[in-house]
Design an enzyme around this catalytic site. Structure first.
Site, PDB file in Angstrom:
ATOM      1  N   ASN A 131       0.839  -1.190   0.000  1.00 36.21           N
ATOM      2  CA  ASN A 131       0.000   0.000   0.000  1.00 36.21           C
ATOM      3  C   ASN A 131       0.879   1.246   0.000  1.00 36.21           C
ATOM      4  O   ASN A 131       1.296   1.723   1.042  1.00 36.21           O
ATOM      5  CB  ASN A 131      -0.919  -0.012   1.228  1.00 36.21           C
ATOM      6  CG  ASN A 131      -1.996   1.061   1.146  1.00 36.21           C
ATOM      7  OD1 ASN A 131      -2.015   1.859   0.211  1.00 36.21           O
ATOM      8  ND2 ASN A 131      -2.887   1.082   2.120  1.00 36.21           N
TER       9      ASN A 131
ATOM     10  N   ASN B  49      -5.731   6.497  -1.311  1.00 32.86           N
ATOM     11  CA  ASN B  49      -6.628   6.003  -2.359  1.00 32.86           C
ATOM     12  C   ASN B  49      -7.328   4.689  -1.997  1.00 32.86           C
ATOM     13  O   ASN B  49      -7.974   4.074  -2.835  1.00 32.86           O
ATOM     14  CB  ASN B  49      -5.871   5.857  -3.694  1.00 32.86           C
ATOM     15  CG  ASN B  49      -4.767   4.799  -3.620  1.00 32.86           C
ATOM     16  OD1 ASN B  49      -4.724   3.998  -2.690  1.00 32.86           O
ATOM     17  ND2 ASN B  49      -3.876   4.801  -4.601  1.00 32.86           N
ATOM     18  N   ASP B  50      -7.197   4.283  -0.734  1.00 30.64           N
ATOM     19  CA  ASP B  50      -7.823   3.013  -0.340  1.00 30.64           C
ATOM     20  C   ASP B  50      -9.337   3.078  -0.531  1.00 30.64           C
ATOM     21  O   ASP B  50      -9.966   2.106  -0.934  1.00 30.64           O
ATOM     22  CB  ASP B  50      -7.509   2.677   1.126  1.00 30.64           C
ATOM     23  CG  ASP B  50      -6.035   2.386   1.342  1.00 30.64           C
ATOM     24  OD1 ASP B  50      -5.264   2.469   0.369  1.00 30.64           O
ATOM     25  OD2 ASP B  50      -5.655   2.081   2.489  1.00 30.64           O
TER      26      ASP B  50
ATOM     27  N   GLY C  61      -5.961  -2.389  -0.023  1.00 25.89           N
ATOM     28  CA  GLY C  61      -5.337  -1.075  -0.213  1.00 25.89           C
ATOM     29  C   GLY C  61      -4.044  -1.046  -1.005  1.00 25.89           C
ATOM     30  O   GLY C  61      -3.493   0.017  -1.265  1.00 25.89           O
TER      31      GLY C  61
ATOM     32  N   ASP D 279      -1.500  -0.912  -4.112  1.00 25.83           N
ATOM     33  CA  ASP D 279      -1.693  -0.055  -5.288  1.00 25.83           C
ATOM     34  C   ASP D 279      -0.424   0.043  -6.137  1.00 25.83           C
ATOM     35  O   ASP D 279       0.601  -0.588  -5.828  1.00 25.83           O
ATOM     36  CB  ASP D 279      -2.155   1.344  -4.845  1.00 25.83           C
ATOM     37  CG  ASP D 279      -1.306   1.889  -3.706  1.00 25.83           C
ATOM     38  OD1 ASP D 279      -0.080   1.658  -3.710  1.00 25.83           O
ATOM     39  OD2 ASP D 279      -1.867   2.526  -2.787  1.00 25.83           O
TER      40      ASP D 279
ATOM     41  N   ASP E  27      -6.147 -14.198 -19.615  1.00 24.10           N
ATOM     42  CA  ASP E  27      -6.912 -15.023 -18.685  1.00 24.10           C
ATOM     43  C   ASP E  27      -7.800 -16.030 -19.426  1.00 24.10           C
ATOM     44  O   ASP E  27      -8.157 -15.824 -20.584  1.00 24.10           O
ATOM     45  CB  ASP E  27      -7.788 -14.074 -17.853  1.00 24.10           C
ATOM     46  CG  ASP E  27      -8.455 -14.735 -16.684  1.00 24.10           C
ATOM     47  OD1 ASP E  27      -7.748 -15.372 -15.891  1.00 24.10           O
ATOM     48  OD2 ASP E  27      -9.696 -14.608 -16.559  1.00 24.10           O
TER      49      ASP E  27
ATOM     50  N   GLU F 240      -3.515 -18.442 -20.347  1.00 26.71           N
ATOM     51  CA  GLU F 240      -3.876 -19.332 -19.236  1.00 26.71           C
ATOM     52  C   GLU F 240      -4.727 -20.474 -19.783  1.00 26.71           C
ATOM     53  O   GLU F 240      -5.941 -20.368 -19.890  1.00 26.71           O
ATOM     54  CB  GLU F 240      -4.657 -18.582 -18.143  1.00 26.71           C
ATOM     55  CG  GLU F 240      -4.892 -19.458 -16.931  1.00 26.71           C
ATOM     56  CD  GLU F 240      -6.131 -19.101 -16.125  1.00 26.71           C
ATOM     57  OE1 GLU F 240      -6.217 -19.543 -14.972  1.00 26.71           O
ATOM     58  OE2 GLU F 240      -7.033 -18.393 -16.626  1.00 26.71           O
TER      59      GLU F 240
HETATM   60 CA    CA Z   1      -3.782   2.369  -1.384  1.00 24.66          CA
END
Ligand code: CA
Length: 625
Positions: A140, A145-146, A165, A167, A332, A361
């Protein structure tokens, strides 16, 4: 009010409603910008806005022609097919949306110049070691920005399936650590917006294909991450999802056409059986369930047979490559989409970036099934995937077993030997991505039964076998976790990534002795791998395991390495005469892990349950130290 007044009043309401209904506007255009000088001359713009299909778009820019304007079922979308000529210059132009002569709305569209850096877009290769990290769980770097306005899910670090959180800034802050660890490429789970009410941390329910989730940062932050990573010699591999999007997407309740999604009367899950795609005896029922069924109720299955959706996905991929200066892609759920579309998608990438790499994948457990997807010209049904790289799931399953079993006729390291003996099935086994583990299964240390000796054997194997190795964040400090307990437990926070963490890998605080040992081992192994061409690109030659020891070589004309994996509970002394064909021309050797020097190559003793990697030396008069 008399009758006439009532009539007039109703008429007035009616007219104003009609006018309101006709009021058109542009909310967004995807892709938001493009580039001149692309090899594919056409560009599809998807315009979204209330009643936009009731307008007539026009534009005027040298070298850009508006070839076609298409409205599907919803009046709130317009598809503009542009042709950009080779002599179009970078610049911008106004797209005007008109109702007769009146301009209802307009959009300033920008055509940029392409990157002019020859080193870019070279993809990844066998010199790389890929480090997979989950951005919400790594570090984090910006607690501000959480929680972000407009985002449905709020942070809750105590919830294993909540947002924690982590980033982009967290990754940027620790590029030094990753560089020193010895990895050379980062595969980052999707960073794009996942504005879903819950479990939005994993990133696979994308709700805006053109926007980084604000809880990770901005598009520009992502671009800067790529730039900073490049400065340190690290490549960035973007995780993309062409099969499905999050049901929180703005278009979910107003699809351009009903067949934008594969529709079912009620939620119908995929059967998750990728095998149907290559099965010559498949039932249509099973095929449809696989490809058209939804991966999850929160993930709408995109119908890539709608040509506008198909073009949207292809352009989105090209857009991110060009915008970020991206080095590679991990795609994916590869067999869940239509395979003809995926082949088209691959060809369009390679048309712009001929040296590019995409790893798919393809979660199938047997080499013939994996081999079908790695680009080849020999599939019996004629299918050519154009896919440059595939994950080696069969080898991962063999690795999961090998060191947990005592060697025997069909046990232990024979699982590795047998799997690699099937390499003839692959067009090029060097293109396989060999992983210890990933974010969807038990962690490697857990699979190695939390035995550091097995951890070292497995890591030594994965880093020296043919292919491109990939590890999973925290593996280097023995993070453990079982998929059975829930995905949150195999995706825990990286210690030290959050302020106040008791254990901090970055500063080395409070790591256990075993964690320090594993970290030191990994660093040494990876940093050696960075400099050894034989282990990166060399031929692979192996010997049938004997007496609990599996031996193989990686060699070029100039260099050779012998790898010996002792899976027995006792020390073993190996008579090297069995390996003469690979030892020819070499007289001495040096252990990569212990730096021990072997002044002759007749026999070597390996401690119980451990790996030995020896760089061979041709001329004994020039020892490598
Ligand atoms: Ca954050």
């Amino acid at each position: 009010m008399n009758r006439l007044h009532i009539f007039t009043f109703i008429l007035a309401i009616g007219l104003s409603l009609q006018l309101q209904a006709k009021k058109a506007e542009v909310n967004r255009i995807d892709p938001p910008n493009w580039w001149v000088g692309m090899n594919h001359p056409n560009l599809q713009l998807m315009v979204y806005g209330q009643n936009i299909a009731l307008t007539q778009p026009t534009l005027n820019y040298p070298g850009v022609a508006l070839k076609e304007v298409i409205c599907l079922e919803s009046p709130n979308y317009l598809f503009l097919n542009l042709e950009i000529s080779v002599d179009a210059k970078p610049g911008s132009f106004e797209i005007q949306f008109k109702d007769g002569k009146k301009i209802v709305d307009s959009y300033n569209y920008v055509l940029n110049e392409r990157f002019n850096i020859p080193e870019l877009f070279k993809g990844f290769d066998n010199s790389d070691v890929i480090y997979l990290l989950m951005p919400d769980r790594f570090s984090n770097g910006n607690p501000e920005n959480d929680e972000m306005e407009g985002m449905h899910e709020k942070p809750k670090r105590k919830n294993p399936l909540g947002r924690h959180g982590g980033d982009i800034q967290g990754i940027v802050n620790h590029l030094d650590y990753l560089e020193e660890l010895g990895v050379t490429a980062l595969w980052i789970n999707p960073l794009l917006e996942n504005n879903m009410p819950e479990q939005s941390y994993h990133g696979y329910a994308i709700t805006d294909y053109y926007k980084v989730d604000p809880r990770y940062g901005t598009n520009e932050d992502y671009r800067k991450l790529v730039e900073k990573a490049h400065e340190k010699g690290l490549k960035i591999i973007m995780d993309m999802v062409a099969n499905h999007c999050g049901t929180g997407y703005y278009w979910n309740d107003d699809l351009p056409a009903q067949d934008w999604y594969n529709q079912w009367p009620e939620f119908t899950p995929s059967n998750y059986r990728g095998i149907v795609q290559s099965d010559p005896n498949v039932a249509g029922y099973d095929f449809d369930k696989m490809v058209k069924g939804w991966f999850d109720p929160s993930m709408a299955d995109l119908n890539q047979h709608n040509p506008y959706l198909a073009e949207f996905i292809i352009q989105n991929t090209i857009w991110w490559i060009e915008y970020l200066g991206l080095d590679g892609i991990r795609q994916d759920t590869y067999p869940y989409a239509y395979k003809d579309f995926m082949a088209e998608w691959m060809q369009r990438i390679l048309k712009e970036y001929p040296d590019y790499n995409v790893v798919g994948e393809v979660w199938l457990n047997y080499a013939p099934l994996t081999a079908y997807w790695l680009d080849n010209e020999t599939n019996k049904d004629g299918y050519r995937s154009h896919l440059t790289n595939v994950f080696d799931f069969p080898l991962m399953y063999a690795l999961n077993r090998a060191f947990n079993e005592e060697d025997g006729w069909d046990r232990g390291t024979l699982a590795l030997y047998e799997t690699l003996a099937q390499d003839y099935l692959y067009s090029d086994p060097m293109k396989l991505v060999v992983m210890t583990d990933n974010h969807d299964g038990d962690r490697f240390y857990t699979k190695m039964q939390e035995d550091i000796r097995k951890f070292k054997l497995g890591m030594a194997f994965a880093m020296t076998v043919r292919g491109i190795p990939q590890i999973y964040y925290g593996g280097e400090i023995l993070m453990s976790g079982k998929e059975h307990d829930g995905h949150g437990y195999i995706r825990e926070d990286f210690p030290g990534g959050w302020e106040g963490d008791k254990v901090d890998v970055f500063s080395g605080k409070n790591l256990s002795d075993e964690q320090n040992e594993a970290l030191g081992f990994t660093k040494r192994l990876l940093n050696w791998r960075k400099s050894n061409k034989a282990v990166q690109f060399g031929e692979f030659a192996h010997y049938i395991p004997e007496n609990g020891v599996y031996v193989y070589f990686r060699h070029t004309d100039k260099e050779s390495v012998i790898i010996m994996l002792n899976n027995a509970e006792e020390e073993r002394t190996i008579d090297l005469s069995r390996f003469t064909e690979n030892l020819k021309g070499y007289s001495t050797g040096k252990s990569v892990l212990t730096r021990a020097y072997f002044d002759q190559l007749d026999e070597i003793t390996i401690p119980a349950k451990s790996p030995l990697i020896v760089e061979l030396i041709k001329d004994r008069s020039t020892p490598p130290f």
